[in-house]
Design a protein around this motif. Structure first.
Motif, mmCIF file in Angstrom:
data_model
loop_
_atom_site.group_PDB
_atom_site.id
_atom_site.type_symbol
_atom_site.label_atom_id
_atom_site.label_comp_id
_atom_site.label_asym_id
_atom_site.label_seq_id
_atom_site.Cartn_x
_atom_site.Cartn_y
_atom_site.Cartn_z
ATOM 1 N N SER A 96 0.066 -11.114 2.565
ATOM 2 C CA SER A 96 -1.114 -9.917 2.470
ATOM 3 C C SER A 96 -2.341 -10.453 2.548
ATOM 4 O O SER A 96 -3.290 -10.089 3.174
ATOM 5 C CB SER A 96 -0.807 -9.353 1.118
ATOM 6 N N GLY A 111 -4.075 0.068 4.168
ATOM 7 C CA GLY A 111 -2.854 -0.148 4.219
ATOM 8 C C GLY A 111 -2.268 -1.533 3.298
ATOM 9 O O GLY A 111 -1.338 -1.568 2.727
ATOM 10 N N ASP A 112 -3.048 -2.467 3.966
ATOM 11 C CA ASP A 112 -2.667 -4.035 3.165
ATOM 12 C C ASP A 112 -3.067 -3.883 1.644
ATOM 13 O O ASP A 112 -2.382 -4.648 1.003
ATOM 14 C CB ASP A 112 -3.334 -5.145 3.976
ATOM 15 N N LYS A 115 -0.303 -2.176 -0.246
ATOM 16 C CA LYS A 115 0.870 -2.930 -0.217
ATOM 17 C C LYS A 115 0.809 -4.120 -1.268
ATOM 18 O O LYS A 115 1.546 -4.290 -2.022
ATOM 19 C CB LYS A 115 1.268 -3.607 1.286
ATOM 20 N N THR A 116 -0.593 -4.675 -1.316
ATOM 21 C CA THR A 116 -0.627 -5.811 -2.281
ATOM 22 C C THR A 116 -0.697 -4.983 -3.591
ATOM 23 O O THR A 116 -0.090 -5.839 -4.517
ATOM 24 C CB THR A 116 -1.952 -6.295 -2.088
ATOM 25 N N LYS A 118 1.183 -2.529 -4.616
ATOM 26 C CA LYS A 118 2.622 -2.221 -4.894
ATOM 27 C C LYS A 118 3.034 -3.600 -5.390
ATOM 28 O O LYS A 118 4.052 -3.549 -6.609
ATOM 29 C CB LYS A 118 3.008 -1.698 -3.813
ATOM 30 N N TYR A 119 2.819 -4.800 -4.527
ATOM 31 C CA TYR A 119 3.642 -6.218 -4.713
ATOM 32 C C TYR A 119 3.398 -6.480 -6.188
ATOM 33 O O TYR A 119 4.093 -6.953 -7.014
ATOM 34 C CB TYR A 119 3.325 -7.099 -3.932
#
Length: 210
Positions: A96, A111-112, A115-116, A118-119
């Motif tokens: 990420s 979007g990144d 995602k980060t 969520k991680y």
């Protein structure tokens, strides 16, 4: 971030403020997001190294003579699963970070960031569930061994109930401390990342409207 706030306030107050400042704000949000994810990656690596160091140097961290075979197997399985999953999350944080650092697209950056976020949520939940699962397994083995040793004693039931209550309170306290730790570190960073995300969305919407 103070320079970024100043630019945003100045840009919003003055309609004639040059368009380049919108791009400057976007670039600063980009750099800020990259820096936040980099810190998330660094902290997760430090946690892994600290865990390995504790397992290596902490007295009594290995198997003890006379430990049941099933307990040794479960302990090894739990350790392998834990380190594999943690290394996976570290890799995703690093991925990420590199994506955010190298992208020039605001859409990809948004979007990144999602995602980060969520991680990080998954990483926190995994660690809490791992501690809970480990505590349940360890408590079960302690109760099993003590029940065998005290099977002929009249205080067995009282001891088992007291042990269950003690371990439940200990696990609650441990999980509370862990959650507070993650709240102070990770949640704080994610909160800043969310703020950057919201600002980037506003910039995109304002650019479309203008």
């Amino acid at each position: 971030m103070e320079d970024l706030d100043f630019l945003k306030q100045h840009w919003k107050k003055d309609d004639d403020f040059p368009k380049v400042d919108r791009e400057e704000i976007r670039r600063m949000l980009h750099r800020s997001s990259s820096s936040i994810v980099k810190w998330i990656f660094f902290i997760s690596v430090l946690e892994l190294l600290a865990g390995l160091a504790l397992n290596f140097f902490l007295p009594g961290s290995g198997h003890e003579p006379g430990d049941p075979a099933i307990m040794i197997v479960l302990e090894d399985i739990f350790s392998v699963v834990f380190y594999v999953v943690v290394i996976y999350f570290i890799y995703m944080f690093f991925t990420s970070y590199t994506r955010i650092k190298n992208t020039n697209s605001t859409r990809e950056l948004l979007g990144d960031i999602l995602k980060t976020r969520k991680y990080v949520d998954q990483y926190i939940k995994f660690n809490v569930l791992y501690i809970l699962g480990t505590g349940v397994v360890v408590t079960s083995f302690i109760l099993y061994q003590e029940s065998i040793e005290r099977s002929k004693s009249g205080d067995m039931v009282f001891f088992l109930i007291a042990m269950i209550i003690f371990m439940a309170l200990f696990m609650w306290l441990l999980i509370f401390v862990v959650r507070m730790y993650y709240k102070v570190l990770y949640r704080r960073l994610v909160k800043k990342l969310n703020k950057n995300y919201d600002e980037l969305v506003k910039l995109e919407e304002e650019e479309i409207d203008s």
